[in-house]
Write a protein that holds these residues in place. Structure first.
Motif, mmCIF file in Angstrom:
data_model
loop_
_atom_site.group_PDB
_atom_site.id
_atom_site.type_symbol
_atom_site.label_atom_id
_atom_site.label_comp_id
_atom_site.label_asym_id
_atom_site.label_seq_id
_atom_site.Cartn_x
_atom_site.Cartn_y
_atom_site.Cartn_z
ATOM 1 N N ASP A 295 0.906 -1.037 0.236
ATOM 2 C CA ASP A 295 -0.229 0.068 0.158
ATOM 3 C C ASP A 295 0.969 1.270 -0.092
ATOM 4 O O ASP A 295 0.379 2.330 -0.525
ATOM 5 N N VAL A 296 2.198 1.238 0.708
ATOM 6 C CA VAL A 296 2.782 2.427 0.582
ATOM 7 C C VAL A 296 3.182 2.914 -0.589
ATOM 8 O O VAL A 296 2.974 4.030 -0.690
ATOM 9 N N LYS A 297 3.441 2.113 -1.410
ATOM 10 C CA LYS A 297 3.872 2.464 -2.892
ATOM 11 C C LYS A 297 2.774 3.153 -3.523
ATOM 12 O O LYS A 297 2.864 3.849 -4.336
ATOM 13 N N VAL A 298 1.710 2.458 -3.553
ATOM 14 C CA VAL A 298 0.632 2.795 -4.082
ATOM 15 C C VAL A 298 0.147 4.591 -3.629
ATOM 16 O O VAL A 298 -0.315 5.539 -4.379
ATOM 17 N N LYS A 299 0.115 4.517 -2.342
ATOM 18 C CA LYS A 299 -0.117 5.874 -1.806
ATOM 19 C C LYS A 299 0.959 6.829 -2.045
ATOM 20 O O LYS A 299 0.509 8.084 -2.534
ATOM 21 N N LYS A 300 2.293 6.614 -2.154
ATOM 22 C CA LYS A 300 3.372 7.439 -2.674
ATOM 23 C C LYS A 300 2.973 7.978 -4.035
ATOM 24 O O LYS A 300 3.083 9.208 -4.449
ATOM 25 N N PHE A 301 2.388 7.066 -4.762
ATOM 26 C CA PHE A 301 2.001 7.405 -6.329
ATOM 27 C C PHE A 301 0.549 8.415 -6.267
ATOM 28 O O PHE A 301 0.768 9.318 -6.947
ATOM 29 N N LEU A 302 -0.116 8.060 -5.537
ATOM 30 C CA LEU A 302 -1.260 8.743 -5.410
ATOM 31 C C LEU A 302 -1.039 10.244 -4.838
ATOM 32 O O LEU A 302 -1.526 11.275 -5.403
ATOM 33 N N GLY A 303 -0.095 10.295 -3.915
ATOM 34 C CA GLY A 303 0.632 11.640 -3.441
ATOM 35 C C GLY A 303 1.084 12.499 -4.714
ATOM 36 O O GLY A 303 0.823 13.626 -4.811
ATOM 37 N N LYS A 304 1.754 11.801 -5.392
ATOM 38 C CA LYS A 304 2.341 12.716 -6.704
ATOM 39 C C LYS A 304 1.175 12.980 -7.609
ATOM 40 O O LYS A 304 1.379 14.132 -7.911
ATOM 41 N N VAL A 305 0.305 12.030 -7.701
ATOM 42 C CA VAL A 305 -0.594 12.459 -8.817
ATOM 43 C C VAL A 305 -1.466 13.724 -8.004
ATOM 44 O O VAL A 305 -1.748 14.534 -8.852
ATOM 45 N N LEU A 306 -2.067 13.625 -7.035
ATOM 46 C CA LEU A 306 -2.559 14.412 -6.148
ATOM 47 C C LEU A 306 -2.066 16.123 -6.031
ATOM 48 O O LEU A 306 -2.610 17.106 -6.730
ATOM 49 N N GLN A 307 -0.744 15.847 -5.971
ATOM 50 C CA GLN A 307 0.244 16.959 -5.609
ATOM 51 C C GLN A 307 0.311 17.642 -7.120
ATOM 52 O O GLN A 307 0.260 18.832 -7.205
ATOM 53 N N SER A 308 0.471 16.889 -8.184
ATOM 54 C CA SER A 308 0.479 17.549 -9.622
ATOM 55 C C SER A 308 -0.811 18.318 -9.934
ATOM 56 O O SER A 308 -0.775 19.331 -10.763
ATOM 57 N N GLU A 309 -1.872 17.796 -9.283
ATOM 58 C CA GLU A 309 -3.108 18.618 -9.559
ATOM 59 C C GLU A 309 -3.250 19.761 -8.736
ATOM 60 O O GLU A 309 -3.758 20.541 -9.368
ATOM 61 N N LEU A 310 -2.914 19.532 -7.578
ATOM 62 C CA LEU A 310 -3.304 20.604 -6.641
ATOM 63 C C LEU A 310 -2.344 21.951 -6.620
ATOM 64 O O LEU A 310 -2.657 22.849 -6.123
ATOM 65 N N ALA A 311 -1.020 21.437 -6.871
ATOM 66 C CA ALA A 311 0.019 22.424 -6.806
ATOM 67 C C ALA A 311 -0.421 23.674 -7.657
ATOM 68 O O ALA A 311 -0.219 24.813 -7.096
ATOM 69 N N PRO A 312 -0.694 23.498 -8.927
ATOM 70 C CA PRO A 312 -1.016 24.855 -9.563
ATOM 71 C C PRO A 312 -2.150 25.588 -9.022
ATOM 72 O O PRO A 312 -2.410 26.803 -8.927
ATOM 73 N N ILE A 313 -3.248 24.730 -8.270
ATOM 74 C CA ILE A 313 -4.550 25.433 -7.879
ATOM 75 C C ILE A 313 -3.861 26.357 -6.337
ATOM 76 O O ILE A 313 -4.417 27.362 -6.192
ATOM 77 N N ARG A 314 -3.104 25.444 -5.699
ATOM 78 C CA ARG A 314 -2.571 26.175 -4.503
ATOM 79 C C ARG A 314 -1.699 27.633 -4.892
ATOM 80 O O ARG A 314 -1.865 28.457 -4.144
ATOM 81 N N GLU A 315 -0.824 27.506 -5.837
ATOM 82 C CA GLU A 315 -0.152 28.693 -6.324
ATOM 83 C C GLU A 315 -1.267 29.913 -6.754
ATOM 84 O O GLU A 315 -0.866 30.947 -6.061
ATOM 85 N N ARG A 316 -2.303 29.401 -7.536
ATOM 86 C CA ARG A 316 -3.088 30.635 -7.797
ATOM 87 C C ARG A 316 -4.000 31.271 -6.565
ATOM 88 O O ARG A 316 -4.248 32.308 -6.419
ATOM 89 N N ARG A 317 -4.147 30.203 -5.690
ATOM 90 C CA ARG A 317 -4.812 30.663 -4.557
ATOM 91 C C ARG A 317 -3.991 31.694 -3.824
ATOM 92 O O ARG A 317 -4.406 32.700 -3.152
ATOM 93 N N ALA A 318 -2.550 31.202 -3.630
ATOM 94 C CA ALA A 318 -1.897 32.006 -2.607
ATOM 95 C C ALA A 318 -1.731 33.566 -3.371
ATOM 96 O O ALA A 318 -1.788 34.608 -2.639
#
Ligand code: TRP
Length: 353
Positions: free
Chosen positions: A289-312
């Protein structure tokens, strides 16, 4: 509508400002709205912060609603809703909506409102059984005013809003039958896949809710998101890496269904071509599970990072945010006023020309 003139394509949708928006809102609605906005297929797009509806069950919490108007506006702008293409506005600033609601109330029976499954469920959740505020009870009517005031042809919302759309269609038909063809019959647009329809909380519970503390917010920091993924519910039977894993009810995989595409695999985990290959390995056994979670983390991060930047960026310009909402509310009011005038004319209450 004349035969040769194409009907205008108009979108109306919105959210109650009772909390910051989370990834469930994102895959269930916001992501699609931005796509629709950028598709160029729509003549007019109205996105409403439904503060008046939020007050129907938060009458005693005006501060909460007020604060979350700002938060939801920030969420809208940060996911990429663009005031140059979409009219962003605040419901309470459009008094025409109240007037329309008042006339629509004559076309709906109490027993019809009592049958609304979403309202029924909400009454239970809020322990309103013995004391339902009248405003709350009638909010499906006010939601019909929201939709029809803008002559919306398409209403992109989550599955839970289906009963509201049914109610709206009934009122439209009734109104048009009694007073003559005036209102536009709206179509619901649901999320594209069942995983997006109702994203579970990080604990695997069916619904994301602030009180359960199981939400990933669009405004969460990278650290907060990673922490939430680490403790995410997976498969309780998957104890050792060699054990075969189960996908049913496995939150990590449900999130991957909603978020991950083949490009994410190419970029972050090229051992697999796509989610099907990953699922195959997981169910066969030998994948932790840890590996799958790491991947999910990267996927979510790539979607959320631009959103976070615009929010800031927008957080530094709250005045600018309210300027957008003010202009949007003016545009929205002008449109609603046109519909109200047509409604009053049809109802023969347009006395002075
Ligand atoms: N009921 C919606 C929600 O719970 C908000 C809303 C109010 C809405 N009026 C609307 C959605 C009209 C679509 C169309 O978030």
């Amino acid at each position: 509508m004349s035969e040769n003139k194409k009907q205008k394509q108009i979108i109306l949708t919105g959210d109650r400002p009772t909390g910051r928006l989370h990834v469930g809102h994102y895959v269930g609605s916001l992501r699609r709205r931005v796509e629709l906005q950028n598709s160029g297929n729509y003549d007019e797009i109205y996105i409403m912060i439904a503060d008046a509806q939020a007050l129907t069950d938060n009458a005693e919490n005006p501060d909460k609603v007020r604060e979350n108007v700002t938060q939801v506006a920030l969420d809208y702008l940060s996911v990429g809703l663009d005031p140059a293409k979409s009219t962003l506005f605040i419901q309470s600033q459009i008094p025409e909506l109240c007037e329309l609601s008042f006339y629509y109330m004559n076309l709906v029976t109490v027993s019809r409102l009592q049958r609304n499954p979403t309202v029924k469920a909400e009454i239970q959740q809020r322990n309103f059984e013995a004391s339902i505020p009248v405003g709350f009870f009638t909010y499906p009517i006010s939601q019909t005013a929201d939709i029809t005031a803008f002559q919306a042809t398409v209403v992109p919302v989550g599955e839970d809003q289906m009963p509201m759309l049914e109610q709206a269609k009934e009122i439209v038909h009734k109104f048009n039958t009694v007073y003559g063809e005036t209102l536009t019959d709206p179509k619901i647009m649901l999320p594209e896949n069942k995983y997006c329809m109702r994203l579970p909380g990080t604990d695997g519970k069916a619904k994301m809710s602030k009180s359960l503390g199981n939400c990933i917010y669009l405004s969460d920091t990278e650290e907060e998101v990673n922490k939430k993924i680490k403790t995410m519910f997976t498969d309780p039977l998957h104890l050792k890496v060699e054990d075969p894993g189960h996908l049913e009810g496995n939150t990590v995989f449900i999130y991957l269904e909603a978020f991950a595409n083949d490009d994410h695999f190419a970029e972050f985990w090229p051992d697999y071509k796509n989610l099907d290959e990953l699922k195959e390995h997981y169910t066969r056994g030998g994948l932790g599970d840890v590996k799958v979670k790491k991947f999910l983390g990267k996927v979510l991060q790539s979607e959320l990072a631009p959103i976070r930047e615009r929010r800031a960026q927008w957080e530094k310009d709250i005045d600018g945010v309210y300027e957008i909402l003010k202009k949007g509310s003016e545009v929205a009011e002008a449109k609603a006023a046109e519909t109200l005038a047509a409604v009053k004319k049809a109802m023969k209450i347009d006395y002075f020309g």
